[in-house]
Structures are given as C-alpha cells and as structure tokens.
Write an enzyme that holds these catalytic residues in place. Structure first.
Site, PDB file in Angstrom:
ATOM      1  N   SER A 215      45.853  34.513  36.504  1.00  0.00           N
ATOM      2  CA  SER A 215      44.610  34.739  37.248  1.00  0.00           C
ATOM      3  C   SER A 215      43.707  35.809  36.657  1.00  0.00           C
ATOM      4  O   SER A 215      42.561  35.953  37.093  1.00  0.00           O
ATOM      5  CB  SER A 215      44.922  35.083  38.705  1.00  0.00           C
ATOM      6  OG  SER A 215      45.369  33.941  39.392  1.00  0.00           O
TER       7      SER A 215
ATOM      8  N   LYS B  16      40.258  34.622  35.708  1.00  0.00           N
ATOM      9  CA  LYS B  16      39.102  34.465  36.592  1.00  0.00           C
ATOM     10  C   LYS B  16      37.909  35.290  36.135  1.00  0.00           C
ATOM     11  O   LYS B  16      36.758  34.853  36.211  1.00  0.00           O
ATOM     12  CB  LYS B  16      39.491  34.839  38.025  1.00  0.00           C
ATOM     13  CG  LYS B  16      40.433  33.845  38.700  1.00  0.00           C
ATOM     14  CD  LYS B  16      40.843  34.332  40.085  1.00  0.00           C
ATOM     15  CE  LYS B  16      41.601  33.261  40.861  1.00  0.00           C
ATOM     16  NZ  LYS B  16      42.900  32.918  40.280  1.00  0.00           N
TER      17      LYS B  16
END
Length: 516
Positions: free
Chosen positions: A61, A64
């Site tokens: 992540s 992102k």
C-alpha cells in the site's frame, strides 16, 4: 539536528531479534544522504537465497502515494475528473465521492478486499484484474457521507488508477516510471501487479516465531492501491529525491503531502496516499504496506530531513520497527503513561454496529475496534490515550474519540454472553447491498458462518457469541492483509422471531442481511 548514530546502529542491530522472521531490510536517510542500509536473513529460506539491499520486495500500500503523485503530475486538478467516478459505481444511491476524496480515504466506500470475504473468496484463490470492477460496481451505499470522516478503502485507489489510465491512454506502470521512478533514481522499481509472480522470486512467509514460518500463497492482482516492488536501494533513492526537491512547491512529494482536511474544515490525518501522524515526538508523513507474508513501512520527517524505511518478508510489525529506528536516531524516549484501571469491558456502537472491547494488562489498555488493536495509557489527567484515540465515560456509556478518523462513538455497554444457542439463527440470509448470501450452521454447541457470492463459496468461519443477540465471525486469513479480523454480527428480530442480521467490520460496516 544531529543524529545519534550509535543509538541508531544499536537499534538496527536489534531488529532481527526483536522482529523475528526469515529476513528484512532497513535504511535511514538524513539530509538527503543514506546513513544506514541493512539487509539480513533470507529472501528464500529453502533455496538459501540471502536477502540483499538490492532484493526487490512488494511495498504494497505504500504504492498509493505513487498513484496519487502520478495523478497530480499528469492530470493536475482532480476536480475536473469527478464526474467519472459515477462510471464505477452505477448502482450507488447516495452522494458520490470526488476524486480527491478517493485519494484522501474520505469516500465512505467499503473496502473491496474486505468484501472479497463476503463474496465467497478463499485466501489463496486467484483474483484477476477483471474481478475487481464488477465487485465495486455492486456497491449501493457507504459507511458515511463522503468527506465527513476517514475509512481506509483500497478500492478508492483502484478507481483512481482506472481513471488515470483511461484519461492518459497509458499504462500505470509507464506513468510510475516516467513521473517518479526515473526522476527519483529508483532503478529497479516496477509495477508487479500479479502477486503470484513476485519480483526476484522473493518469498513471503506467514506464521510466527512460536509456530514456525511457511510460504504465503498469494493470488491477487492489484493496481493503484498496491502492486509496486522495490528494493531498499530504490526506496532510499526515493527518500533522497524527496529531500532534494523539498524546496520546490511544485514537486510531487510537496504536492501530495499538503495537510488534508474534511469538508467541515477539520484537519484530517490522511491525504493523497499519505498518513500524517506523530512518531517519536515529530510530525511525519508515510505509509505502511501489507500482503500475506510481507510488511513494509516508510516515514519522512520533513522538518528534521529524516526518513526511515523497513520491509520484512514476514508479518512482524514494520511500523513498530520503523518507529524504533526513528526514536533511536532522534534520541526520543516516549513518556511512560500510567496504567488505567477499571476500563475493561465490552460495548456496542449503535451507529456502526461494531463491538468495542477493552482489555487491561500491566502496561495499559488494549482497545479493539478498528482493524488492529490500539494501545492506550493514562496521562496526568487520567484519560486513556493512544495514537489518535482517547476514551471517556458518560455514565455507563463508553465514549471513544478517534480524532484521526473525525469520529466520536458513544457505545452502549454489552453484557457478556459466553454460551448461546445458534440454532435459532441457523439458515440462509441474503444481502441486497452485496447481492450475496450468508449461511449459518449450528451443531452440538458449535456455530459457523459461510459466505457465498461473486467469487464462489468461501470456507466456513467460526462464529462465537459475545452478548445478547451479538456474535463475532472470525476471519484471520483473507486475500489481502491484514485480514478483517472479527466481524460483529447483530441479530435482528420482529416479534421475537429472527428476521435478519447486520454484519460489519471496520473496513466494511453496516451490511444488512435478510433471512431467506
């Protein structure tokens, strides 16, 4: 500011023992220069392939912020593309989020990786690129009106990446390379969306020091919300680039790290793929990452011109490890709070439908409400506080203030029930929101729940009573990581007869099922 290099070296030396597992990497950048770079253990235990600073690992992540950076650097004003969000949510019944609210995790949408559990997925099954958008398109409602609160949601960034690729006519991997990897000198970083084929054949491990480690079998395709693989060398080059461009207000990192806010003007804790928090007494921007078998964390303290990166090919806390390095480098000692007493118990939040549980130990309190547990200690005023959360009482109610989420919960006490008859709730239920089913089976005192939907018929999960007409469904492994954990299941009745259920976890709240 001068670093305590001796303390930093000791903290780095301690990582393999404190965060035990097959291998890991860690590094520190100060004033744009790499001052520490470590790699230990093995990228593959069976083949005895050592972990190296050049070994590419999934940063999950952390990707992102790269998606948001490419978005701003390529398309500019996000508001110009807000109308496109509707294409991905054709059945949505409320106000739609803006593109910026997707980037800031203020959309109110339920997380699609959590929903894969409810759609009947098994943890290790293949999830193709084309499986995501039909799942997202079924969404009809959200947790809250867009822009009013925070909720972590991976599909926000999947939608962002789809819009970005569509508007530019280019693949996201090429935009990453052109806008960030190349300028930052991240020579080997690339988008590796298919987790069945990890870069450099690195192996991630589930398990623990107590039970042993075994290779994680991942099968998901992710893009926008995760998917980048990078070596420690790549990540330290990124941190150095951030420092080199710190005085350019048009630089990508300056633009994505602007302080976020909610529509009411209240400061927010997350924006453009970056978490804004205080660690070791200093303000940092950063992000964590997780996939079964991997954990990652990066922090950047802009005022101190200091960055830390930690990546494991196992499931120890990279956040805790990176925090320990930051604290050592800064010579920070966290104040020891007092141990709060008399707070243990359980409560039910009538708004979200989620269970709050507070446990006491010698060090303080453990609050279980969101995806991971929060640790709290008491300050001089006696108020239990943790990172972005505090507790208070109003009579018998427990008041939880999550400033990082723009959320105040007034939860009602829930009496403890250790044994309950699941026979009356056994059966099949249907969720209009998901267009999927839930099956409950009860036998000889045991109760289990199984989910069926777009992705198949998933494994039976344990179902345990916790209060009157309140149960928890336990999901410890799922496609993404960390898994949703405990779902709160509330029984709905009319005239004493069971008519339906309400199910939810922090990532996917308030899902109603009607008895079939």
């Amino acid at each position: 500011m001068t670093l305590d290099l001796d303390a930093l070296d000791r903290a780095l030396d301690a990582l393999p023992n404190l965060f035990r597992g097959p291998g890991g990497v860690a590094g520190v950048v100060k004033d744009g220069q790499v001052v520490a770079s470590r790699a230990w253990g093995y990228a593959d235990l069976t083949r005895r392939r050592p972990m190296e600073t050049g070994t590419r690992l999934p940063i999950c992540s952390i990707s992102k912020q790269f998606t948001c950076g490419a978005l701003l650097d390529t398309l500019g004003d996000t508001a110009a593309y807000d109308a496109r969000v509707a294409e991905f949510l054709p059945q949505f019944e409320g106000p739609l989020p803006t593109l910026r609210q997707l980037c800031d995790n203020q959309s109110g949408l339920r997380d699609y990786w959590a929903l894969t559990v409810l759609q009947g997925a098994e943890a290790a099954q293949t999830f193709r690129r084309e499986d995501a958008l039909p799942l997202i398109a079924r969404m009809k409602t959200g947790h809250f009106p867009p822009g009013t609160a925070y909720s972590y949601c991976n599909c926000n960034f999947r939608i962002v990446s789809e819009i970005l690729e569509s508007e530019t006519g280019r693949a996201l991997r090429d935009l990453y390379a052109e806008r960030i990897f190349g300028p930052a000198g991240m020579r080997t970083a690339e988008l590796t969306s298919d987790t069945r084929h990890p870069a450099d054949e690195v192996v991630g491990y589930e398990g623990s020091d107590a039970v042993g480690f075994f290779p994680a079998d991942n099968g998901i395709f992710w893009i926008g919300d995760a998917g980048i693989s990078a070596s420690l060398q790549d990540m330290l080059a990124y941190e150095s680039w951030i420092d080199a461009t710190r005085n350019d207000e048009n630089s990508i990192y300056r633009r994505i790290s602007v302080p976020p806010a909610y529509v009411c003007g209240t400061p927010a804790s997350y924006g453009f793929g970056l978490s804004h928090e205080t660690v070791a007494g200093v303000k940092v921007t950063g992000h964590g990452g997780a996939l079964r078998g991997f954990r990652a964390q990066r922090f950047h303290a802009a005022d101190e011109r200091l960055s830390v990166v930690v990546i494991f090919n196992h499931e120890a806390s990279a956040h805790a490890a990176a925090s320990s390095l930051l604290a050592a480098a800064l010579g920070h000692e966290a104040p020891k709070g007092a141990r709060p007493e008399g707070w243990a118990g359980q409560w039910l939040d009538p708004e979200s439908g989620l269970l709050l549980r507070v446990g006491e130990d010698a060090e303080g309190l453990t609050l279980r409400f969101a995806t991971g547990p929060d640790r709290l200690t008491a300050g001089e005023d006696g108020v239990p506080r943790g990172a972005g959360v505090s507790l208070a009482r109003e009579g018998a109610m427990l008041v939880m203030n999550r400033t990082s989420d723009n959320l105040t919960v007034r939860a009602e006490p829930l009496p403890v029930v250790a044994v309950a008859d699941a026979g009356e709730i056994a059966g099949r239920y249907h969720a209009r929101e998901l267009e999927a089913d839930l099956v409950i089976e009860a036998r000889d005192g045991g109760a289990y729940a199984g989910f069926e939907g777009l992705l198949g018929a998933g494994p039976m999960e344990r179902l345990h009573p916790v209060g009157p007409d309140v149960w928890i469904v336990t999901t410890r492994r799922s496609m993404d990581a960390p898994a949703p954990g405990d779902w709160t299941l509330q029984v709905r009745r009319e005239g004493g007869a069971v008519t339906g259920l309400r199910l939810g976890c922090w990532l996917a709240r308030r899902i109603d099922y009607a008895r079939v």
